[in-house]
Design a protein around this motif. Structure first.
Motif, PDB file in Angstrom:
ATOM      1  N   PRO A  12     -13.741   1.752   2.261  1.00 43.08           N
ATOM      2  CA  PRO A  12     -12.532   0.836   2.393  1.00 43.08           C
ATOM      3  C   PRO A  12     -11.582   1.184   3.536  1.00 43.08           C
ATOM      4  O   PRO A  12     -10.729   0.316   3.828  1.00 43.08           O
ATOM      5  CB  PRO A  12     -12.071   0.608   1.094  1.00 43.08           C
ATOM      6  CG  PRO A  12     -12.321   2.171   0.604  1.00 43.08           C
ATOM      7  CD  PRO A  12     -13.467   2.501   1.110  1.00 43.08           C
ATOM      8  N   VAL A  13     -11.424   2.212   4.138  1.00 44.78           N
ATOM      9  CA  VAL A  13     -10.204   2.649   4.936  1.00 44.78           C
ATOM     10  C   VAL A  13     -10.846   2.106   6.287  1.00 44.78           C
ATOM     11  O   VAL A  13     -11.751   2.289   6.766  1.00 44.78           O
ATOM     12  CB  VAL A  13     -10.305   4.261   5.085  1.00 44.78           C
ATOM     13  CG1 VAL A  13      -9.383   4.656   5.976  1.00 44.78           C
ATOM     14  CG2 VAL A  13     -10.440   4.917   3.595  1.00 44.78           C
ATOM     15  N   ALA A  20      -3.992  -1.770  12.209  1.00 47.48           N
ATOM     16  CA  ALA A  20      -4.980  -1.542  11.031  1.00 47.48           C
ATOM     17  C   ALA A  20      -4.338  -2.356   9.866  1.00 47.48           C
ATOM     18  O   ALA A  20      -2.833  -2.001   9.488  1.00 47.48           O
ATOM     19  CB  ALA A  20      -5.243  -0.110  10.642  1.00 47.48           C
ATOM     20  N   VAL A  21      -5.048  -3.022   9.166  1.00 48.43           N
ATOM     21  CA  VAL A  21      -4.426  -3.865   8.143  1.00 48.43           C
ATOM     22  C   VAL A  21      -5.179  -3.111   6.785  1.00 48.43           C
ATOM     23  O   VAL A  21      -6.478  -3.007   6.665  1.00 48.43           O
ATOM     24  CB  VAL A  21      -4.985  -5.352   8.118  1.00 48.43           C
ATOM     25  CG1 VAL A  21      -4.511  -5.981   6.823  1.00 48.43           C
ATOM     26  CG2 VAL A  21      -4.252  -5.940   9.349  1.00 48.43           C
ATOM     27  N   ALA A  22      -4.533  -2.825   5.828  1.00 47.49           N
ATOM     28  CA  ALA A  22      -4.993  -2.394   4.468  1.00 47.49           C
ATOM     29  C   ALA A  22      -5.665  -3.359   3.702  1.00 47.49           C
ATOM     30  O   ALA A  22      -5.377  -4.682   3.780  1.00 47.49           O
ATOM     31  CB  ALA A  22      -3.787  -2.051   3.583  1.00 47.49           C
ATOM     32  N   PRO A  23      -6.876  -2.892   3.019  1.00 49.05           N
ATOM     33  CA  PRO A  23      -7.829  -3.829   2.501  1.00 49.05           C
ATOM     34  C   PRO A  23      -6.896  -4.459   1.156  1.00 49.05           C
ATOM     35  O   PRO A  23      -5.960  -3.402   0.600  1.00 49.05           O
ATOM     36  CB  PRO A  23      -8.932  -2.877   1.931  1.00 49.05           C
ATOM     37  CG  PRO A  23      -8.518  -1.565   2.210  1.00 49.05           C
ATOM     38  CD  PRO A  23      -7.362  -1.514   3.083  1.00 49.05           C
ATOM     39  N   GLU A  24      -7.358  -5.602   0.625  1.00 49.36           N
ATOM     40  CA  GLU A  24      -6.699  -6.265  -0.562  1.00 49.36           C
ATOM     41  C   GLU A  24      -6.979  -5.120  -1.653  1.00 49.36           C
ATOM     42  O   GLU A  24      -8.129  -4.438  -1.690  1.00 49.36           O
ATOM     43  CB  GLU A  24      -7.456  -7.379  -0.751  1.00 49.36           C
ATOM     44  CG  GLU A  24      -6.975  -8.479   0.103  1.00 49.36           C
ATOM     45  CD  GLU A  24      -5.515  -8.704   0.044  1.00 49.36           C
ATOM     46  OE1 GLU A  24      -5.047  -8.942  -1.003  1.00 49.36           O
ATOM     47  OE2 GLU A  24      -4.951  -9.011   1.135  1.00 49.36           O
ATOM     48  N   PRO A  25      -6.142  -4.828  -2.568  1.00 50.71           N
ATOM     49  CA  PRO A  25      -6.565  -4.002  -3.909  1.00 50.71           C
ATOM     50  C   PRO A  25      -7.762  -4.710  -4.532  1.00 50.71           C
ATOM     51  O   PRO A  25      -8.106  -5.953  -4.348  1.00 50.71           O
ATOM     52  CB  PRO A  25      -5.309  -4.560  -4.739  1.00 50.71           C
ATOM     53  CG  PRO A  25      -4.146  -4.850  -3.829  1.00 50.71           C
ATOM     54  CD  PRO A  25      -4.856  -5.762  -2.753  1.00 50.71           C
ATOM     55  N   PHE A  26      -8.500  -3.757  -5.047  1.00 46.47           N
ATOM     56  CA  PHE A  26      -9.911  -3.959  -5.309  1.00 46.47           C
ATOM     57  C   PHE A  26     -10.081  -4.273  -6.745  1.00 46.47           C
ATOM     58  O   PHE A  26      -9.560  -3.364  -7.745  1.00 46.47           O
ATOM     59  CB  PHE A  26     -11.028  -3.055  -5.034  1.00 46.47           C
ATOM     60  CG  PHE A  26     -12.421  -3.512  -5.152  1.00 46.47           C
ATOM     61  CD1 PHE A  26     -13.081  -4.237  -4.423  1.00 46.47           C
ATOM     62  CD2 PHE A  26     -12.964  -3.185  -6.161  1.00 46.47           C
ATOM     63  CE1 PHE A  26     -14.322  -4.685  -4.710  1.00 46.47           C
ATOM     64  CE2 PHE A  26     -14.486  -3.406  -6.769  1.00 46.47           C
ATOM     65  CZ  PHE A  26     -15.034  -4.218  -5.844  1.00 46.47           C
ATOM     66  N   PHE A  95      -4.424   9.946  -0.975  1.00 44.47           N
ATOM     67  CA  PHE A  95      -4.768   8.572  -1.171  1.00 44.47           C
ATOM     68  C   PHE A  95      -4.690   8.034   0.572  1.00 44.47           C
ATOM     69  O   PHE A  95      -3.355   8.496   0.824  1.00 44.47           O
ATOM     70  CB  PHE A  95      -4.006   7.483  -1.988  1.00 44.47           C
ATOM     71  CG  PHE A  95      -4.278   7.926  -3.506  1.00 44.47           C
ATOM     72  CD1 PHE A  95      -5.166   7.477  -4.155  1.00 44.47           C
ATOM     73  CD2 PHE A  95      -3.266   8.637  -4.090  1.00 44.47           C
ATOM     74  CE1 PHE A  95      -5.685   7.865  -5.377  1.00 44.47           C
ATOM     75  CE2 PHE A  95      -3.593   8.847  -5.285  1.00 44.47           C
ATOM     76  CZ  PHE A  95      -4.640   8.648  -6.179  1.00 44.47           C
ATOM     77  N   SER A  96      -5.688   7.300   0.894  1.00 47.34           N
ATOM     78  CA  SER A  96      -5.413   6.722   2.324  1.00 47.34           C
ATOM     79  C   SER A  96      -4.746   5.571   2.063  1.00 47.34           C
ATOM     80  O   SER A  96      -4.551   5.053   1.035  1.00 47.34           O
ATOM     81  CB  SER A  96      -7.063   6.335   2.713  1.00 47.34           C
ATOM     82  OG  SER A  96      -7.795   7.605   2.934  1.00 47.34           O
ATOM     83  N   CYS A  97      -3.865   5.445   3.373  1.00 46.33           N
ATOM     84  CA  CYS A  97      -3.375   4.092   3.543  1.00 46.33           C
ATOM     85  C   CYS A  97      -3.279   3.743   5.047  1.00 46.33           C
ATOM     86  O   CYS A  97      -4.065   4.608   5.889  1.00 46.33           O
ATOM     87  CB  CYS A  97      -1.932   4.145   2.973  1.00 46.33           C
ATOM     88  SG  CYS A  97      -0.809   5.634   3.723  1.00 46.33           S
ATOM     89  N   ILE A 102       3.147   3.470   5.386  1.00 43.47           N
ATOM     90  CA  ILE A 102       3.984   4.597   5.352  1.00 43.47           C
ATOM     91  C   ILE A 102       5.393   4.538   4.802  1.00 43.47           C
ATOM     92  O   ILE A 102       6.065   4.985   3.865  1.00 43.47           O
ATOM     93  CB  ILE A 102       3.670   5.727   6.188  1.00 43.47           C
ATOM     94  CG1 ILE A 102       2.434   6.102   6.328  1.00 43.47           C
ATOM     95  CG2 ILE A 102       4.522   6.895   6.241  1.00 43.47           C
ATOM     96  CD1 ILE A 102       1.922   7.269   5.215  1.00 43.47           C
ATOM     97  N   GLU A 103       6.196   3.639   5.790  1.00 42.39           N
ATOM     98  CA  GLU A 103       7.422   3.558   5.885  1.00 42.39           C
ATOM     99  C   GLU A 103       8.029   2.766   4.559  1.00 42.39           C
ATOM    100  O   GLU A 103       8.916   3.149   3.679  1.00 42.39           O
ATOM    101  CB  GLU A 103       8.302   2.858   7.142  1.00 42.39           C
ATOM    102  CG  GLU A 103       7.995   3.949   8.283  1.00 42.39           C
ATOM    103  CD  GLU A 103       8.953   5.279   8.057  1.00 42.39           C
ATOM    104  OE1 GLU A 103       9.862   5.245   7.291  1.00 42.39           O
ATOM    105  OE2 GLU A 103       8.351   6.346   8.733  1.00 42.39           O
TER     106      GLU A 103
END
Length: 168
Positions: A12-13, A20-26, A95-97, A102-103
């Motif tokens: 999912p990363v 880069a856009v974080a994936p939606e919570p699964f 955990f990846s983000c 981050i901020e």
């Protein structure tokens, strides 16, 4: 010995980058290939911190016994009723983000528990990392990959120890 191969399509990363856009919570149900179990003396306080500060959501709870938290696919945490750790546990979980998170994660953590973060800091393996101490005294590292620059000091460091960048 097996030969490694690119398998980014099962992760999912997202590909690292400033946009880069974080994936939606699964919210799906799957056989968890890995999860962390964290004992907590106060499931309500712990759940609030993990949800409000670290960006997890409550997938389901058994009141007074456990809370199953999730962020992205394969980022599962089980908070269970248990004893408080008096000293720093040996466990660290990462955990990846994405860079853009981050901020905000640091600010949310500091708002809930001042002094609980260290960083973010640039790491020699081409990531930015934020260390967070949770209410349960767990060391959580939120790590965001940086865009790959083959001419960077990080790339030179990785090549010097025999690691070549995968072709994306």
């Amino acid at each position: 010995m097996s030969t490694p191969f690119p398998a980014f399509e099962i992760s999912p990363v997202p590909v690292p980058g400033p946009d880069a856009v974080a994936p939606e919570p699964f919210h799906g149900i799957y056989g968890m290939p890995m999860f962390v179990t964290v004992p907590s003396v106060d499931l309500t306080v712990s759940t609030d911190f993990w949800v409000s500060a670290l960006g997890f959501f409550d997938l389901f709870s058994v009141p007074g016994q456990l809370t199953h938290l999730r962020r992205w696919t394969f980022q599962d945490v089980l908070l269970v009723s248990g004893e408080q750790q008096d000293d720093t546990p040996a466990m660290t979980v990462s955990f990846s983000c994405v860079l853009g998170e981050i901020e905000a994660i640091a600010a949310a953590c500091e708002a809930m528990s001042p002094g609980c973060t260290t960083g973010p800091r640039l790491m020699p393996w081409n990531s930015i990392e934020l260390e967070v101490r949770t209410p349960e005294n767990i060391r959580v590292v939120m790590t965001a990959a940086r865009p790959w620059d083959p001419d960077s000091p990080e790339a030179a460091h990785l090549r010097s120890i025999g690691i070549e960048a995968p072709e994306l």
